[in-house]
Design a protein around this motif. Structure first.
Motif, PDB file in Angstrom:
ATOM      1  N   HIS A   1       3.821  80.279   3.859  1.00 43.63           N
ATOM      2  CA  HIS A   1       4.327  79.709   2.563  1.00 43.63           C
ATOM      3  C   HIS A   1       5.049  78.602   2.967  1.00 43.63           C
ATOM      4  CE1 HIS A   1       4.486  83.051  -0.749  1.00 43.63           C
ATOM      5  NE2 HIS A   1       3.423  83.283   0.529  1.00 43.63           N
TER       6      HIS A   1
ATOM      7  N   GLY B   1      17.142  80.354  -3.863  1.00 42.40           N
ATOM      8  CA  GLY B   1      16.662  81.341  -3.256  1.00 42.40           C
ATOM      9  C   GLY B   1      17.151  82.376  -2.307  1.00 42.40           C
TER      10      GLY B   1
ATOM     11  N   ASN C   1      18.049  85.890  -3.545  1.00 41.70           N
ATOM     12  CA  ASN C   1      17.281  86.957  -2.997  1.00 41.70           C
ATOM     13  C   ASN C   1      17.895  87.283  -1.392  1.00 41.70           C
ATOM     14  OD1 ASN C   1      15.169  86.883  -4.907  1.00 41.70           O
ATOM     15  ND2 ASN C   1      14.534  84.752  -3.595  1.00 41.70           N
TER      16      ASN C   1
ATOM     17  N   HIS D   1      13.349  87.938   5.802  1.00 42.29           N
ATOM     18  CA  HIS D   1      12.775  87.246   4.747  1.00 42.29           C
ATOM     19  C   HIS D   1      11.805  86.163   5.319  1.00 42.29           C
ATOM     20  CE1 HIS D   1      12.140  86.292   0.425  1.00 42.29           C
ATOM     21  NE2 HIS D   1      12.578  85.022   0.926  1.00 42.29           N
ATOM     22  N   LEU D   2      12.787  85.369   6.330  1.00 46.57           N
ATOM     23  CA  LEU D   2      12.125  84.100   6.602  1.00 46.57           C
ATOM     24  C   LEU D   2      10.744  84.398   7.577  1.00 46.57           C
ATOM     25  CD1 LEU D   2      15.051  82.246   8.012  1.00 46.57           C
ATOM     26  CD2 LEU D   2      13.531  81.557   6.227  1.00 46.57           C
TER      27      LEU D   2
ATOM     28  N   LYS E   1       3.106  84.608   5.880  1.00 45.78           N
ATOM     29  CA  LYS E   1       2.385  84.539   4.796  1.00 45.78           C
ATOM     30  C   LYS E   1       2.083  82.919   4.437  1.00 45.78           C
ATOM     31  CE  LYS E   1       3.642  88.561   2.066  1.00 45.78           C
ATOM     32  NZ  LYS E   1       4.021  89.026   0.582  1.00 45.78           N
TER      33      LYS E   1
ATOM     34  N   ILE F   1       7.918  85.377   4.940  1.00 34.70           N
ATOM     35  CA  ILE F   1       7.653  84.167   4.476  1.00 34.70           C
ATOM     36  C   ILE F   1       6.647  83.288   5.439  1.00 34.70           C
ATOM     37  CG2 ILE F   1       8.288  81.691   3.566  1.00 34.70           C
ATOM     38  CD1 ILE F   1      10.579  82.990   2.339  1.00 34.70           C
TER      39      ILE F   1
ATOM     40  N   PHE G   1       8.006  75.920   3.885  1.00 34.82           N
ATOM     41  CA  PHE G   1       9.516  76.294   4.104  1.00 34.82           C
ATOM     42  C   PHE G   1      10.288  75.310   3.527  1.00 34.82           C
ATOM     43  CE2 PHE G   1       7.755  78.925   7.426  1.00 34.82           C
ATOM     44  CZ  PHE G   1       8.417  80.211   7.108  1.00 34.82           C
TER      45      PHE G   1
END
Length: 189
Positions: free
Chosen positions: A100, A69, A73, A91-92, A98, A95, A102
């Protein structure tokens, strides 16, 4: 990918998710079996060394997923280190917002607990952390930093990104990631 590899990956993914929330000691094999909807025999077919073997493999799996990733990305966005790591922090934050999982938290939790679990898991944790820092160092070299500067800055970035992420997890907000982003131009001259 064959059916056997699919089931193995399913176990690794579900275990990574559970370990990221509960750690090694808080996760039982039965919980993994339930999450994967598999019998105990299937689990031990793929992981004959049990939960300890699974933990070592989850650590490697999570790290490889994270590196893929990052390279795809994050590192591809620019050859300017401030831009790259600013993008990483954004980006972190996204994430995190949301909720998600880690990969870095799985690696962190497993790394912290590894000294109490086994020498094998501790060695794998050490390897992963060294490779992670090297990943940052190589990107900094690609961005034009000298070997010496890249070595120092990569440790600083690794520590600050990782520490900010842990702090955000504890505080349940992304403020520290954003504060670190504001400091990047001063950290990476």
């Amino acid at each position: 990918m064959g059916k056997s590899n699919d089931k193995r990956e399913l176990i690794l993914k579900n275990s990574a998710r559970i370990f990221s929330h509960k750690g090694y000691f808080g996760t039982g094999v039965n919980e993994i079996l339930t999450a994967c909807n598999i019998p105990k025999g299937s689990f031990y077919h793929y992981f004959p060394g049990g939960k300890e073997q699974l933990a070592v493999e989850v650590l490697r799996f999570a790290y490889e997923e994270m590196v893929e990733g990052i390279k795809t990305n994050i590192f591809s966005v620019s050859d300017n280190a401030v831009d790259v790591f600013s993008y990483m922090l954004d980006h972190l934050s996204m994430i995190f917002s949301k909720r998600h999982i880690f990969e870095s938290l799985v690696i962190t939790f497993m790394g912290l607990e590894s000294v109490y679990i086994s020498e094998e898991l501790s060695r794998e944790s050490t390897r992963v952390y060294e490779e992670w820092q090297e990943l940052y160092r190589l990107k900094l070299i690609d961005c034009g930093y000298s070997e010496e500067d890249a070595a120092g800055y990569s440790l600083t970035l690794f520590t600050l990104v990782h520490g900010s992420l842990i702090s955000c997890w504890i505080k349940q907000n992304t403020e520290d990631l954003q504060r670190m982003k504001q400091q990047l131009p001063f950290l990476l001259p």
